[in-house]
Write an enzyme that holds these catalytic residues in place. Structure first.
Site, mmCIF file in Angstrom:
data_model
loop_
_atom_site.group_PDB
_atom_site.id
_atom_site.type_symbol
_atom_site.label_atom_id
_atom_site.label_comp_id
_atom_site.label_asym_id
_atom_site.label_seq_id
_atom_site.Cartn_x
_atom_site.Cartn_y
_atom_site.Cartn_z
ATOM 1 N N SER A 51 35.437 31.090 39.628
ATOM 2 C CA SER A 51 34.466 29.851 39.509
ATOM 3 C C SER A 51 34.748 29.126 40.747
ATOM 4 O O SER A 51 33.945 28.792 41.276
ATOM 5 C CB SER A 51 34.597 29.013 38.291
ATOM 6 N N ARG A 78 43.509 38.535 36.550
ATOM 7 C CA ARG A 78 42.878 39.204 37.682
ATOM 8 C C ARG A 78 43.990 39.635 38.635
ATOM 9 O O ARG A 78 43.861 40.788 39.536
ATOM 10 C CB ARG A 78 41.922 38.171 38.537
HETATM 11 P P1 ADP Z 1 40.772 27.818 33.381
HETATM 12 O O1 ADP Z 1 39.986 26.489 33.780
HETATM 13 O O2 ADP Z 1 41.411 27.818 31.943
HETATM 14 O O3 ADP Z 1 41.186 28.662 34.402
HETATM 15 P P2 ADP Z 1 38.481 29.569 33.747
HETATM 16 O O4 ADP Z 1 36.947 29.494 33.144
HETATM 17 O O5 ADP Z 1 38.466 29.465 35.048
HETATM 18 O O6 ADP Z 1 39.304 28.533 33.011
HETATM 19 O O7 ADP Z 1 39.111 30.870 33.304
HETATM 20 C C1 ADP Z 1 39.180 31.276 31.887
HETATM 21 C C2 ADP Z 1 39.875 32.619 31.762
HETATM 22 O O8 ADP Z 1 39.089 33.656 32.272
HETATM 23 C C3 ADP Z 1 41.135 32.670 32.511
HETATM 24 O O9 ADP Z 1 42.278 33.467 31.655
HETATM 25 C C4 ADP Z 1 40.844 33.351 33.632
HETATM 26 O O10 ADP Z 1 42.080 34.065 34.112
HETATM 27 C C5 ADP Z 1 40.029 34.467 33.163
HETATM 28 N N1 ADP Z 1 38.952 34.723 34.171
HETATM 29 C C6 ADP Z 1 38.294 33.930 35.205
HETATM 30 N N2 ADP Z 1 37.525 34.668 36.170
HETATM 31 C C7 ADP Z 1 37.828 35.879 35.577
HETATM 32 C C8 ADP Z 1 37.435 37.387 36.125
HETATM 33 N N3 ADP Z 1 36.725 37.209 37.130
HETATM 34 N N4 ADP Z 1 37.779 38.325 35.501
HETATM 35 C C9 ADP Z 1 38.684 38.235 34.422
HETATM 36 N N5 ADP Z 1 39.107 37.200 33.849
HETATM 37 C C10 ADP Z 1 38.663 36.022 34.639
#
Ligand code: ADP
Length: 169
Positions: A134, A96
């Site tokens: 999230s 992001r």
């Molecule tokens: P983690 O606990 O590994 O951070 P997440 O579910 O928060 O797990 O994120 C998983 C992946 O998705 C990470 O690579 C994160 O950067 C990506 N991600 C989260 N939100 C977005 C978004 N809005 N757009 C693109 N990628 C995202």
């Protein structure tokens, strides 16, 4: 040989940002495994069963529109071990902003050091969803804000219920 990607995350809850990455990764791979990490279970708001159910529902329309074989998995071990067990050669991550970049590149390099046979593929977040995180969604929901443009309806409802249960408890 089928090209397999492994997209790990907490998905607490899944957002339209994750779904954008999944939709686009499905164009790159023959098989794509969406893997819910359960090792940081205590820090998540939603139980893994709820996160899995919401993801499953959200994946259905994407599955209908793609030739990629998308499946859902859970793991509590190292990401590289889970990816290998799933038969994947590529870990998929979303980027992001600069702070994602710093963290994700370090993780990718560590994973590459642990598993020479695996590589990480980064997809830049789409402009319309790059502000979605999230953690932010949970903060907005906790303050009574409208999160319907950021997460599927099931996710918004599950968050509301979990936050209400936390207040009662
Ligand atoms: P983690 O606990 O590994 O951070 P997440 O579910 O928060 O797990 O994120 C998983 C992946 O998705 C990470 O690579 C994160 O950067 C990506 N991600 C989260 N939100 C977005 C978004 N809005 N757009 C693109 N990628 C995202």
């Amino acid at each position: 040989m089928a090209r397999t990607g492994f997209y790990p995350g907490s998905f607490d809850p899944v957002t339209y940002g994750h779904l954008d990455i999944i939709t686009r990764a499905a164009q790159l791979f023959d098989r794509l495994i969406i893997a819910i990490g359960t090792h940081h279970e205590k820090k998540t708001l939603l139980p893994v069963e709820v996160r899995a159910r919401i993801l499953e529902d959200a994946l259905r329309p994407i599955m209908e529109r793609t030739d990629c074989e998308i499946s859902l998995a859970r793991f509590s071990c190292l990401t590289v071990d889970a990816a290998r067990r799933a038969g994947a050669k590529f870990i998929v991550r979303g980027l992001r902003d600069g702070s994602d970049f710093d963290y994700e590149v370090r993780m990718a390099q560590m994973n590459a050091a642990l598993a020479h046979d695996l590589d990480t593929v980064f997809l830049a977040a789409s402009p319309s969803s790059r502000m979605i995180a999230s953690s932010l969604i949970k903060q907005i929901a906790a303050m009574g804000g409208d999160i319907s443009q950021f997460v599927p309806m099931e996710a918004a409802e599950a968050l509301k219920a979990a936050l209400a249960a936390r207040e009662d408890g």
